[in-house]
Structures are given as structure tokens and as C-alpha cells.
Design a protein around this motif. Structure first.
Motif: not given
Length: 241
Positions: A19-27, A29-40, A88-92
Motif C-alpha cells: 500500500e505504501a508503494l501504491v501511494g507513491t505510485r499514485t502521487r 502519476i498525479n505529478s506526471l499527469l500535470w506535466r503531460v497536461h502542460e505539454l498537450d 511509475v513503470i518500476a513501481l508497477t
């Protein structure tokens, strides 16, 4: 006092780390999605898709292509997004490894609990770890109270016969029982769905009927965990031919 045995302690350690790993992955992913949104914004992945290899590789290919074409700040944003995607890939991969270990532990230690409809391997392992020694409870009512699923009657005004949520108890056990209840409600023809519909027919709200179902499931879980505990202590011997 929680008297962990080897099985429950192992389950607790594995579940908490997963569950700690899932929480880290979620955070991440949220940061990654903001960067992708900024790009396109048009290239934003579908919700809850970045735990799948197909979507991870598609996003990775696009970020690599974007990074080669862009300059300045957009190029740096793409680089940071790509770095987070690799995390994210490594955590998954690590989370899937824990899933396999927890599945093997559940099948080995609590096979009776796995027969309960709606109880998967991860929920079974969580119940085993959080119960922390099922024999410390004198009965299923005490287990239900500890799990925070014993409905509290409300006897004021026109609320006679109604129940409200218990805010005390082990919320992790409560979460596992909640998942089982929701799954049983979705299973058409299951005993859990029949009991839920019965409570609705009695005039209870959906929330109240769900609380009653969780209380009923807690009784079954207690009995199954107790049976698994006794089987671990005195495993059944196959009769000689």
C-alpha cells in the motif's frame, strides 16, 4: 493486545509495504499527469490507465518524440515527465511482485476465507494481517466491534429502528469488509445481494442496508478466519489408503 503469529505478521508487513508503494505510485502519476497536461492536454492518458503496460509504453513513445522536437522549457518538462513515467513503470513492477506474494500467502494460510464470495486474495491477506490473531476475540460480536462495522442504533425522534455508522474500530479491517460487501452487492443472485435487497424492502436506506450487510459479513469472516487458524495449528492429515 494483537498477538501476531508468523502468518499474520507476514501478511501485515507485505500489505503495508504494497500500500505504501501504491501511494507513491499514485502521487507520481498525479505529478506526471500535470506535466503531460502542460505539454498537450490532448495526450492525457485515460483515467486509471497508467498501471497498464500498453498505456505506459504509448505515453513513453510520445514523450520521447516530443522531447526530441521541443526546445527550452517544454523539452525540460518532457524530460521530467519521462523520468516520472519510468518511476511509475518500476513501481508497477514491484507492486505486481507483492501481489503475487500476497496471493500465494493467502492461498496457503487462509484458503477457507477465500471461499467467501467477493473476497479476493488481497482482501484476504489484509484481513489476516489486520485481525492480528483472530483467537484474541471472544466472539464474532467483539470482532465486528473492533472492525467498526457494528451498527449503532439511533433512538431519537422518528429514527426508531435506524442505525448509524460506527466511527471507531480498525478502519483497515472496515475497508476490507466494505470492499467485500460492495462486490457481493454487484454479484447478481448472491446471498449478500439477497440480504441487501431484503433490508431495502424493510425500509432501510441503501447506506443502512450496506452497514447491515457488512455486519453480517464480519460474522462470516470471523468464523472463516477461526477455521483457518485452527487448520494452521492442527492441519488435517490425509487418511492412509
Amino acid at each position: 493486545v494483537a498477538p501476531h503469529d508468523d502468518a499474520s505478521r507476514e501478511a501485515k508487513l507485505l500489505v503495508d509495504r504494497r500500500e505504501a508503494l501504491v501511494g507513491t505510485r499514485t502521487r507520481t502519476i498525479n505529478s506526471l499527469l500535470w506535466r503531460v497536461h502542460e505539454l498537450d492536454p490532448a495526450h492525457a492518458p485515460k483515467p486509471r490507465s497508467l498501471d497498464l503496460a500498453k498505456h505506459q509504453q504509448a505515453l513513453r513513445a510520445w514523450l520521447l518524440a516530443f522531447g526530441r522536437q521541443a526546445e527550452g522549457v517544454p523539452s525540460m518538462v518532457a524530460e521530467m515527465a519521462l523520468d516520472e513515467l519510468e518511476d511509475v513503470i518500476a513501481l508497477t513492477a514491484r507492486i505486481k511482485d507483492f501481489d503475487k506474494r500476497l496471493g500465494a500467502l493467502a492461498r496457503r494460510q487462509v484458503p477457507e476465507l477465500l471461499t467467501l464470495p467477493g473476497c479476493g486474495e488481497l482482501s484476504a491477506a489484509k484481513l489476516l494481517g489486520e485481525a492480528a490473531g483472530i483467537t484474541r476475540f471472544t466472539g464474532e460480536a467483539q470482532f465486528a466491534r473492533h472492525s467498526g462495522v457494528a451498527p449503532i442504533p439511533v433512538w431519537s425522534g422518528n429514527s426508531m429502528g435506524r442505525v448509524r455508522m460506527t466511527r471507531s474500530g480498525n478502519r483497515q479491517l472496515n475497508c476490507a469488509l466494505h470492499r467485500i460487501a460492495i462486490t457481493q452487492i454487484r454479484l447478481t443472485g448472491s446471498l449478500g445481494r439477497a440480504y441487501y435487497d431484503k433490508k431495502l424492502a424493510e425500509g432501510k436506506s441503501r447506506t443502512e442496508a450496506l452497514r447491515c450487510l457488512k455486519r453480517r459479513i464480519a460474522r462470516t469472516v470471523f468464523n472463516l478466519l477461526t477455521a483457518d487458524h485452527h487448520n494452521r495449528q492442527a492441519p488435517c492429515l490425509t487418511a492412509a489408503a
